[in-house]
Structure formats: structure tokens, C-alpha cells
Design an enzyme around this catalytic site. Sequence first.
Site, PDB file in Angstrom:
ATOM      1  N   ILE A 403       0.140   1.028  47.032  1.00 44.18           N
ATOM      2  CA  ILE A 403      -1.270   1.361  46.852  1.00 44.18           C
ATOM      3  C   ILE A 403      -2.123   0.105  46.855  1.00 44.18           C
ATOM      4  CG2 ILE A 403      -2.866   2.326  45.146  1.00 44.18           C
ATOM      5  CD1 ILE A 403      -0.363   4.211  44.423  1.00 44.18           C
ATOM      6  N   ASP A 404      -1.635  -0.960  46.259  1.00 41.97           N
ATOM      7  CA  ASP A 404      -2.386  -2.213  46.171  1.00 41.97           C
ATOM      8  C   ASP A 404      -2.608  -2.820  47.554  1.00 41.97           C
ATOM      9  OD1 ASP A 404      -3.752  -3.918  44.533  1.00 41.97           O
ATOM     10  OD2 ASP A 404      -2.012  -5.022  43.828  1.00 41.97           O
TER      11      ASP A 404
END
Length: 667
Positions: A403-404
Amino acid sequence: MTATTDGSTGAVDPRAASASRPTIESTIAADGVLAAARRAAERSVEHLLGRQDEQGWWKGDLATNVTMDAEDLLLRQFLGIQDPATLRAAAGFIRGEQLGDGTWATFHGGPADLSTTIEAYVALRLAGDRPEDPHMARAAGWVREQGGIAASRVFTRIWLALFGWWKWDDLPELPPELMFFPKWVPLNIYDFGCWARQTIVPLTIVSANRPVRPAPFALDELHTDPDDPNPSKRPAPAASWDGLFQRLDKALHVYHRFAPRALRRVAMNAAARWIIERQENDGCWGGIQPPAVYSVIALHLLGYDLEHPVMRAGLDSLDRFAVWREDGTRMIEACQSPVWDTCLATIALADAGVAPDHPALVKAADWMLAEEIVRPGDWAVRRPRLEPGGWAFEFHNDNYPDIDDTAEVVLALRRVRHPDQARVDAAIERGVRWNVGMQSRNGAWGAFDADNTSPFPNRLPFCDFGEVIDPPSADVTGHVVEMLAIEGRAAHPVTRRGIEWLLSEQDAGGGWFGRWGVNYVYGTGSVVPALTAAGLPVSHPAIRRAVQWLESVQNDDGGWGEDLRSYTEEKWIGQGASTASQTAWALLALLAAGRRDTVAVTRGIAWLTETQQADGSWDEPYFTGTGFPWDFSINYHLYRQVFPLTALGRYVHGDPFAGRTPMREGA
């Protein structure tokens, strides 16, 4: 604790590192600093452009600690593929990292670590170093003082058990029948974070087989009492969680002796299929070294010979983690970070004024677009109806986009003027949709999975090697909120829930905990730009508290630093020697909070310009990244380049996405 001149450690005041250096006067002329910042940014741009690969990516070395190198040698010993050149080069690196008192630490300037010291010592024994050699005798003596092998972590003792230096019966049990647990049953494999899951599955095979290779030497010198190497300990109270899981482990040891052979064989075959299905195109597993090592061992125990295509590809992938240094030594990277480094480098160059259609940025965008992952991975176990679309951290890791990285790649692509904008827009749309779908129930985001918050995995006696679940964190959530704001979704309910969670997670002192970077400086540097991008006014109480905290922990030399001991000792929060990356994180927060013309920002910018090296880079021996807070620390060699350049660029040119409609004051 901090390193002394001879490499040992001693207790000092956390501010001493900064107080002992020359200070920058607080009455710096802003115009002079602005001109210096422009020149520093220009030099940094030239340096960073010169480091781009011809394919479009950037990648700095990823340094961790010598357990990576020691375990690589132990793997080669276990498989019978040790070669003298590799052994000599790895041993040279390990010796070079030894501290003056004979120990090894897990990060620069950190305290001695028992498990790391044991593994390094054993690796040097494999290389021919003798127990009576002074550097070895010091190490062994210290190990005994700390309780010997019996006091080391489980993973260290597993490696020793492979050669009979420790008893398998004295290790926590990890049955392969875990593979049969459905996802709704506690302690199923998807209750673990992806990095732990990829490690635990192959280790269930190792634990079931309990292999022992002939030991090339004894290790009696690492026991407090060689006749009683594992002194008995009183178990925790039965009514406690620790006591419950200790007794569960005893029951599993009994089960190991009576497990039906047919059932166990089916379980191990299921684990093997799971492993093979997740091998990446480059032969690795998850793009990280530890699961690859244990997967190779597990498959070998099941009869896969070293020339089998799966094994050959796996071993070849491990060689790609090796960094051969100019002095002839060999360092093993635990992981490689090209996607992360490339998106951060793109952001830094764009924010420093490089034209959005510059060939280097377009080439970087092309490479990132080609790295998009458009097939389901293990995240789909919890989000089966979510369409794929995201980016991983490494060259090859299609099972685990994160996600990052996805948030930061979107932010990078939005800064590039690409000739095929429709292609860019489509990739961004998929990435945003995937990230939105990965929001956890509490409104925040973890790194790889949604709602990976089970309280049970960390309780297992086996899991003493660091964080084994993937709960939401402020830094990842901040990056997603910033991305959503830039995409025009600041008022969307998904974004607002993320903002509400971030506001609820602010520390009483004013900062935010940093899960993937050290520590509150990183968390705060990630969250404040996100909140202001989403429209929170700089007068918002949360922003004001963050500013006050950052300004209160600025070092006397004008920079910022935070030691890894801040994860375990409150007195270290916001304290430590100034570093280029942490100074940049603080500046990014202060600039986002409208503090550009303050003394704190001026002094911080001046520190960056004065510590820049002639080639446009910065030096940073300190570790400012984390794999597991405190337990596994990382020195990203490109952090010291990309974050200072981003801060300088925003100081000189301003926020590239300024002008968003602010939220109401009470948001």
C-alpha cells in the site's frame, strides 16, 4: 547507549551527540540560505540523475546487519555448496562490522546484540577463525555473560539446531498442519504479516523434519555451562497468555511424536505447493532474503535436488542479494528497494524543479508503469472481490504489492508529463482503487494486508524475532491520505476516516509513531504533509502540536535525528545525532505546516547545505529505516539523497500541489 570511540557502547545523554558539534547561529540571513539551498539542490539533482539506471530505475544499497551474511554462509554449509571465495569475502565483511568489545550490533552506533553476535561468531568459525583468537575470545566471553546460546532468539537456535548445536526438542514447535487452518480460525497462516507468513510456512517443514547436518566443530564456548546448555525455566502462570501458549507448545511437542505420518506428509506437501506457487519470476520469494533461505531449505528436505529448476532459480536469486564491495568483501542485502527508491527519486527531482517531461522522469515513469501488478496476490484472501492494481517494493514480488509503495508511485506519476497520459491515468486509477479497497475497518492502512491485526501470533513462543502482524500505521496511512488528497478525494468518506484515525493516533507530545522509518520524526514527517494536503488548516491544533514538538527536538546544530532506541526507551524519542534523511522529514512537515520562514526551518536548511558533500550527496551512517521497529533496522543508502533533495526543492520552489481547498477549522 551510543558507540564510544573504540566501537563499544556506553550510556550517554541522548542530546550529547548533537551538543558536541558546532552550532549554527539562529540569526542566519534567510536570503543567504535560500541561495545556498538552490545551489545544494542543483548539485543534488545532478548527483541523483547520474545514479539512474539506463532502464529508468534507482536503487541504493539496503544495509541491515551481519545475520544476513552469517545465515547465508550457514545455508551454504547446510547445502554443501560452500566455496572459499564467498566464505572469505563474507567473513571479511563480518569481521569489519565487529565492535571493539568483540560484539556485533544491529545498527550503527547501537548496543551489542546477543543473537547477532552468536551468528557472526559461528560464521567466522566456519571461515576458520579460532576460538582462542582475541576477537573471537572477546565475543565468546560476552555471549556467556549474557546467558549463552540459551538466551538467544528462536531463529538463531534454529540455525544452530540444523548442525546439532542445539536440540530440536528445546525449540518451539511449528507444525505443518497449520496449512489446514481456514482463514477464520485463529493462528491460520493469513493471521501473520506477509513477511512472517512467508517465513513460517517453510519453517513448518523444517520443524517437522528436524534435520541435523554434521557439525564441523563444537560450540561449547558459547554456553554458560556446556553440561547444561539449556537450564530449565519456570513457566509463566497458566492463567496468563504467555503461560497458555507455553503449555500449547508443550502439547504440540507431544503431538510431534504421535502425528499421523500420512496427515503430516499431506500437510508438508500442501506447504510445499504453497511455497512453489509463490516463487517469483526471478526465483526469489517475496523479494526478501529470509523467506527465500528457508524455502530453499524446506524444499531440499522434501527431496528437491539442487539442480531442480525451482531450487536453481532460488539459489540464483540469493546471489543477487550480494553486494561485492570495493575492498573485496561481500555484504548481503535483506531486500532490494528499486520501486520505492525510484518513486522517491522521481518525487525529489520533480519537486526540485526538474521539468516534468525531462527524459529521466519519463524513463522512470515508464519503468514504474511496467512494474504495476495486475493480478491477485495473498492480499485477496481478505479482499476477494477487490480488483488488483498496485506496486511492490522490489524488482519481483507480484504476490505482495504494498500500500505504501502504491501511494508513493501514484504521487510520483502525477509529477511526470508523460507522452501517453491515458496509460498513466489508467494505472493511477487502478492503484487508487486498490489502495482504497485495502483500507482496514478502523479507517487506516497497513502495509500489505487489510485488518491484519490478530492478537495471537505475537503470543507464540516461536515469534520472538520481531513484528509478525501488519496493523495499520500512521506513516502508511499518511501517505495514502496524501495520495487521495492529490487525486481530488480529500472530502471522500474514505479519506476522512483516514484523517480521523490519524488525529486519534497523535502522541501526547505532538508527534506520530513511525512504523517503517525512525521514528516519531518519520511518522510526523509523513502525517503532517498528508493532513495539510487534505485541507486541514495549519492552525489546526494537531498541526500546531506537531510543529511545537518538532521545533522542541531540533538539535543544536540545526538538524534533526532520532536514535532507534526511541522504540524501546522514551528518553530517546526525537533524540539522536542529526542525519540528512531525518532532518529532511522534519523540514517536510514544517514546510507543509507553513513554517518556511521560521528560524527552525532556516537552520534546518542550512544544516543540509553545510553537510552536503562535494559530489552533491550526503553521508549517513546511521540507520533511519526499519523492517521491524527495534528488532530489525535498515540503512537505506538512497534515503540520504532523495529526502534532502525533496526538502530543499520544496523550500526553494514551494509545494508542487499547493492551492487545494482547505477543510473547515473544526475538521
